[in-house]
Design a protein around this motif. Structure first.
Motif, mmCIF file in Angstrom:
data_model
loop_
_atom_site.group_PDB
_atom_site.id
_atom_site.type_symbol
_atom_site.label_atom_id
_atom_site.label_comp_id
_atom_site.label_asym_id
_atom_site.label_seq_id
_atom_site.Cartn_x
_atom_site.Cartn_y
_atom_site.Cartn_z
ATOM 1 N N VAL A 130 -6.783 10.040 -6.016
ATOM 2 C CA VAL A 130 -6.058 8.767 -5.999
ATOM 3 C C VAL A 130 -5.530 8.450 -4.607
ATOM 4 O O VAL A 130 -5.651 7.320 -4.115
ATOM 5 C CB VAL A 130 -4.901 8.801 -7.020
ATOM 6 N N LEU A 131 -4.950 9.448 -3.969
ATOM 7 C CA LEU A 131 -4.371 9.262 -2.636
ATOM 8 C C LEU A 131 -5.400 8.719 -1.663
ATOM 9 O O LEU A 131 -5.178 7.708 -0.993
ATOM 10 C CB LEU A 131 -3.826 10.601 -2.134
ATOM 11 N N PHE A 132 -6.542 9.380 -1.612
ATOM 12 C CA PHE A 132 -7.526 9.017 -0.588
ATOM 13 C C PHE A 132 -8.460 7.899 -1.018
ATOM 14 O O PHE A 132 -8.885 7.094 -0.196
ATOM 15 C CB PHE A 132 -8.309 10.268 -0.177
ATOM 16 N N LYS A 133 -8.774 7.829 -2.316
ATOM 17 C CA LYS A 133 -9.739 6.831 -2.767
ATOM 18 C C LYS A 133 -9.100 5.451 -2.950
ATOM 19 O O LYS A 133 -9.771 4.432 -2.798
ATOM 20 C CB LYS A 133 -10.381 7.284 -4.080
ATOM 21 N N THR A 134 -7.823 5.404 -3.276
ATOM 22 C CA THR A 134 -7.190 4.134 -3.638
ATOM 23 C C THR A 134 -5.959 3.779 -2.817
ATOM 24 O O THR A 134 -5.850 2.674 -2.283
ATOM 25 C CB THR A 134 -6.803 4.157 -5.136
ATOM 26 N N SER A 135 -5.008 4.707 -2.713
ATOM 27 C CA SER A 135 -3.691 4.357 -2.167
ATOM 28 C C SER A 135 -3.739 3.830 -0.740
ATOM 29 O O SER A 135 -3.074 2.840 -0.410
ATOM 30 C CB SER A 135 -2.757 5.567 -2.225
ATOM 31 N N TYR A 136 -4.523 4.487 0.109
ATOM 32 C CA TYR A 136 -4.502 4.111 1.522
ATOM 33 C C TYR A 136 -5.004 2.680 1.737
ATOM 34 O O TYR A 136 -4.366 1.879 2.414
ATOM 35 C CB TYR A 136 -5.336 5.091 2.352
ATOM 36 N N TYR A 137 -6.159 2.354 1.161
ATOM 37 C CA TYR A 137 -6.699 1.028 1.484
ATOM 38 C C TYR A 137 -6.080 -0.084 0.630
ATOM 39 O O TYR A 137 -5.995 -1.232 1.070
ATOM 40 C CB TYR A 137 -8.233 1.029 1.386
ATOM 41 N N SER A 138 -5.623 0.231 -0.574
ATOM 42 C CA SER A 138 -5.079 -0.810 -1.442
ATOM 43 C C SER A 138 -3.622 -1.121 -1.154
ATOM 44 O O SER A 138 -3.190 -2.272 -1.305
ATOM 45 C CB SER A 138 -5.219 -0.394 -2.912
ATOM 46 N N PHE A 139 -2.849 -0.122 -0.743
ATOM 47 C CA PHE A 139 -1.420 -0.331 -0.557
ATOM 48 C C PHE A 139 -0.985 -0.228 0.908
ATOM 49 O O PHE A 139 -0.235 -1.073 1.396
ATOM 50 C CB PHE A 139 -0.623 0.661 -1.424
ATOM 51 N N TYR A 140 -1.453 0.800 1.602
ATOM 52 C CA TYR A 140 -0.985 0.983 2.975
ATOM 53 C C TYR A 140 -1.664 0.044 3.964
ATOM 54 O O TYR A 140 -1.013 -0.523 4.847
ATOM 55 C CB TYR A 140 -1.189 2.437 3.407
ATOM 56 N N LEU A 141 -2.973 -0.158 3.846
ATOM 57 C CA LEU A 141 -3.711 -0.947 4.835
ATOM 58 C C LEU A 141 -3.164 -2.368 5.017
ATOM 59 O O LEU A 141 -2.982 -2.801 6.162
ATOM 60 C CB LEU A 141 -5.200 -0.981 4.477
ATOM 61 N N PRO A 142 -2.881 -3.138 3.951
ATOM 62 C CA PRO A 142 -2.351 -4.486 4.169
ATOM 63 C C PRO A 142 -1.039 -4.498 4.941
ATOM 64 O O PRO A 142 -0.829 -5.351 5.816
ATOM 65 C CB PRO A 142 -2.153 -5.022 2.739
ATOM 66 N N VAL A 143 -0.162 -3.552 4.622
ATOM 67 C CA VAL A 143 1.128 -3.510 5.303
ATOM 68 C C VAL A 143 0.965 -3.007 6.738
ATOM 69 O O VAL A 143 1.628 -3.491 7.657
ATOM 70 C CB VAL A 143 2.134 -2.632 4.524
ATOM 71 N N ALA A 144 0.062 -2.050 6.956
ATOM 72 C CA ALA A 144 -0.201 -1.562 8.312
ATOM 73 C C ALA A 144 -0.675 -2.712 9.199
ATOM 74 O O ALA A 144 -0.246 -2.836 10.360
ATOM 75 C CB ALA A 144 -1.245 -0.448 8.279
ATOM 76 N N CYS A 145 -1.545 -3.569 8.672
ATOM 77 C CA CYS A 145 -2.015 -4.737 9.437
ATOM 78 C C CYS A 145 -0.850 -5.661 9.787
ATOM 79 O O CYS A 145 -0.741 -6.145 10.918
ATOM 80 C CB CYS A 145 -3.058 -5.511 8.631
ATOM 81 N N ALA A 146 0.037 -5.906 8.813
ATOM 82 C CA ALA A 146 1.184 -6.786 9.050
ATOM 83 C C ALA A 146 2.144 -6.178 10.071
ATOM 84 O O ALA A 146 2.664 -6.882 10.947
ATOM 85 C CB ALA A 146 1.911 -7.054 7.735
ATOM 86 N N LEU A 147 2.374 -4.876 9.971
ATOM 87 C CA LEU A 147 3.269 -4.203 10.926
ATOM 88 C C LEU A 147 2.716 -4.292 12.344
ATOM 89 O O LEU A 147 3.459 -4.578 13.301
ATOM 90 C CB LEU A 147 3.462 -2.740 10.529
ATOM 91 N N LEU A 148 1.428 -4.052 12.508
ATOM 92 C CA LEU A 148 0.819 -4.111 13.835
ATOM 93 C C LEU A 148 0.912 -5.524 14.401
ATOM 94 O O LEU A 148 1.245 -5.715 15.580
ATOM 95 C CB LEU A 148 -0.639 -3.653 13.780
ATOM 96 N N MET A 149 0.640 -6.516 13.589
ATOM 97 C CA MET A 149 0.717 -7.903 14.044
ATOM 98 C C MET A 149 2.150 -8.277 14.427
ATOM 99 O O MET A 149 2.375 -9.097 15.325
ATOM 100 C CB MET A 149 0.204 -8.826 12.937
ATOM 101 N N ALA A 150 3.116 -7.645 13.769
ATOM 102 C CA ALA A 150 4.530 -7.893 14.070
ATOM 103 C C ALA A 150 5.023 -7.103 15.285
ATOM 104 O O ALA A 150 6.201 -7.167 15.636
ATOM 105 C CB ALA A 150 5.389 -7.553 12.857
ATOM 106 N N GLY A 151 4.114 -6.360 15.925
ATOM 107 C CA GLY A 151 4.481 -5.624 17.132
ATOM 108 C C GLY A 151 5.061 -4.251 16.877
ATOM 109 O O GLY A 151 5.604 -3.623 17.791
ATOM 110 N N GLU A 152 4.934 -3.755 15.655
ATOM 111 C CA GLU A 152 5.490 -2.444 15.312
ATOM 112 C C GLU A 152 4.465 -1.341 15.584
ATOM 113 O O GLU A 152 3.256 -1.583 15.589
ATOM 114 C CB GLU A 152 5.874 -2.420 13.826
ATOM 115 N N LYS A 153 4.964 -0.126 15.789
ATOM 116 C CA LYS A 153 4.111 1.046 15.945
ATOM 117 C C LYS A 153 4.041 1.768 14.605
ATOM 118 O O LYS A 153 5.075 2.084 14.015
ATOM 119 C CB LYS A 153 4.668 1.973 17.023
ATOM 120 N N LEU A 154 2.836 2.045 14.149
ATOM 121 C CA LEU A 154 2.682 2.661 12.837
ATOM 122 C C LEU A 154 3.316 4.045 12.772
ATOM 123 O O LEU A 154 3.817 4.459 11.725
ATOM 124 C CB LEU A 154 1.201 2.737 12.446
ATOM 125 N N GLU A 155 3.303 4.747 13.896
ATOM 126 C CA GLU A 155 3.889 6.097 13.888
ATOM 127 C C GLU A 155 5.399 6.075 13.671
ATOM 128 O O GLU A 155 6.010 7.104 13.359
ATOM 129 C CB GLU A 155 3.553 6.852 15.179
#
Length: 350
Positions: free
Chosen positions: A195-220
């Motif tokens: 579940v972690l690798f097949k679903t969670s990363y791309y369905s939940f984390y990826l959209p927010v990671a894109c928004a954070l990067l566009m907002a000038g945030e560092k993912l780390e």
């Protein structure tokens, strides 16, 4: 996946679809390739069939998350367009995986219509179509984000999440090799990895990671955000597994087949964990059998083990933990993003 406070309006959804039309038009005129009329028509049809047909939750979540990160400030047309472009990159990513996933699972339908590879004259050309879908993403990112300071980070996050998702799919596939039905492999640890690798990363984390990067945030700087979203992804999949068994078909839009398909479902994992020797024998003899009598025996066993109660206890516990984690975050804007995801999935019925 938007809260009411940061919801994407119908007007914004239409604007989102308008951006798809722009991107598609550009991709089928990409000057890097020497197009023929047949190839252009093929790609255009393939895109229309596979990319915009779902609920678009993942793509719209990029816009919603970016909006919430701006703490109420109205987005400019340029910001809304770029957030929409990133949202469509996530939807392209989803389409790429689904086209290949349907082939690997020998599925027949997707989103209420035949799988792309099942269409006349498509067949295994769909393998290459999936590769084209994946390669559209860097083409889009290069056109619209090459001059942005976070461009390389965008490329990295898509590449890394592709690796994690494909690896999760590999674990899932090799666990259920043809003719090797072995319920003893189905542990909670294995389930969480899939579940972690097949679903969670791309369905939940990826959209927010894109928004954070566009907002000038560092993912780390946002490990807490990643951990919370991944936990939500696990919760979401466990809900799916529960609804496959107990959800009303008219509500969830399908008849669940996890039992017949010998899926590594949370339900069977908990059953293996809780059952006694006699119950284990019933489970081993009937799970994965494609007949109504065997399915009924498995469901009766689930009822005997009170898996409904086990799920309700899990749901209550994970909601409290996620809420505490979110409220511990120092940024009200980030809290709003996480709460919007959680409110959309908590106690969902479909």
């Amino acid at each position: 996946m938007a809260s009411q406070a940061g919801a994407v309006s119908l007007n914004q959804k239409q604007k989102f679809m308008d951006v798809y039309t722009v991107l598609k038009s550009e991709l089928v005129k990409d000057t890097l390739f020497e197009w023929t009329d047949d190839s252009r028509q093929w790609v255009e049809r393939m895109l229309d069939y596979n990319v915009p047909g779902g609920k678009l939750n993942r793509g719209l979540a990029v816009i919603d998350s970016y909006n919430l990160l701006q703490e109420g400030r109205d987005l400019t047309e340029d910001e809304l367009f770029l957030a929409s472009v990133l949202g469509w990159c996530v939807e392209w990513f989803q389409a790429y995986f689904l086209v290949h996933d349907d082939i690997m699972d020998n599925s027949t339908t997707r989103r209420g219509q035949p799988c792309w590879y099942k269409l006349p004259k498509v067949g295994m050309i769909a393998v290459n179509d999936g590769v084209i879908l994946r390669n559209h993403i860097p083409r889009i990112l290069k056109k619209y984000f090459r001059d942005k300071p976070y461009y390389v980070n965008l490329l990295d996050v898509f590449n890394e999440i592709e690796f994690l998702t494909a690896s999760g799919q590999m674990i899932d596939l090799v666990t259920t090799l043809q003719g090797e039905k072995d319920l003893s492999k189905y542990t909670l640890d294995l389930y969480r990895r899939i579940v972690l690798f097949k679903t969670s990363y791309y369905s939940f984390y990826l959209p927010v990671a894109c928004a954070l990067l566009m907002a000038g945030e560092k993912l780390e700087d946002h490990d807490l955000v990643k951990d919370a979203l991944i936990k939500m992804g696990e919760y979401f999949q466990i809900q799916d597994d529960y609804l496959d068994c107990y959800g009303a078909p008219e509500t969830i839009g399908k008849i669940g087949t996890d039992i017949e398909d010998f899926k590594c479902s949370w339900m069977v994992v908990k059953a293996v964990e809780k059952c006694n020797e006699g119950q284990r024998k019933i489970l081993y003899e009937n799970y994965g059998m494609e007949n109504h009598a065997s399915v009924a025996k498995v469901k009766a066993l689930y009822n005997d083990l009170d898996l409904k109660g086990v799920f309700e206890e899990y749901e209550s516990s994970v909601y409290k933990k996620l809420t505490a984690t979110i409220e511990a975050h120092s940024s009200p804007a980030v809290q709003a993003v996480l709460k919007s995801f959680l409110s959309k999935i908590y106690k969902r019925e479909k």
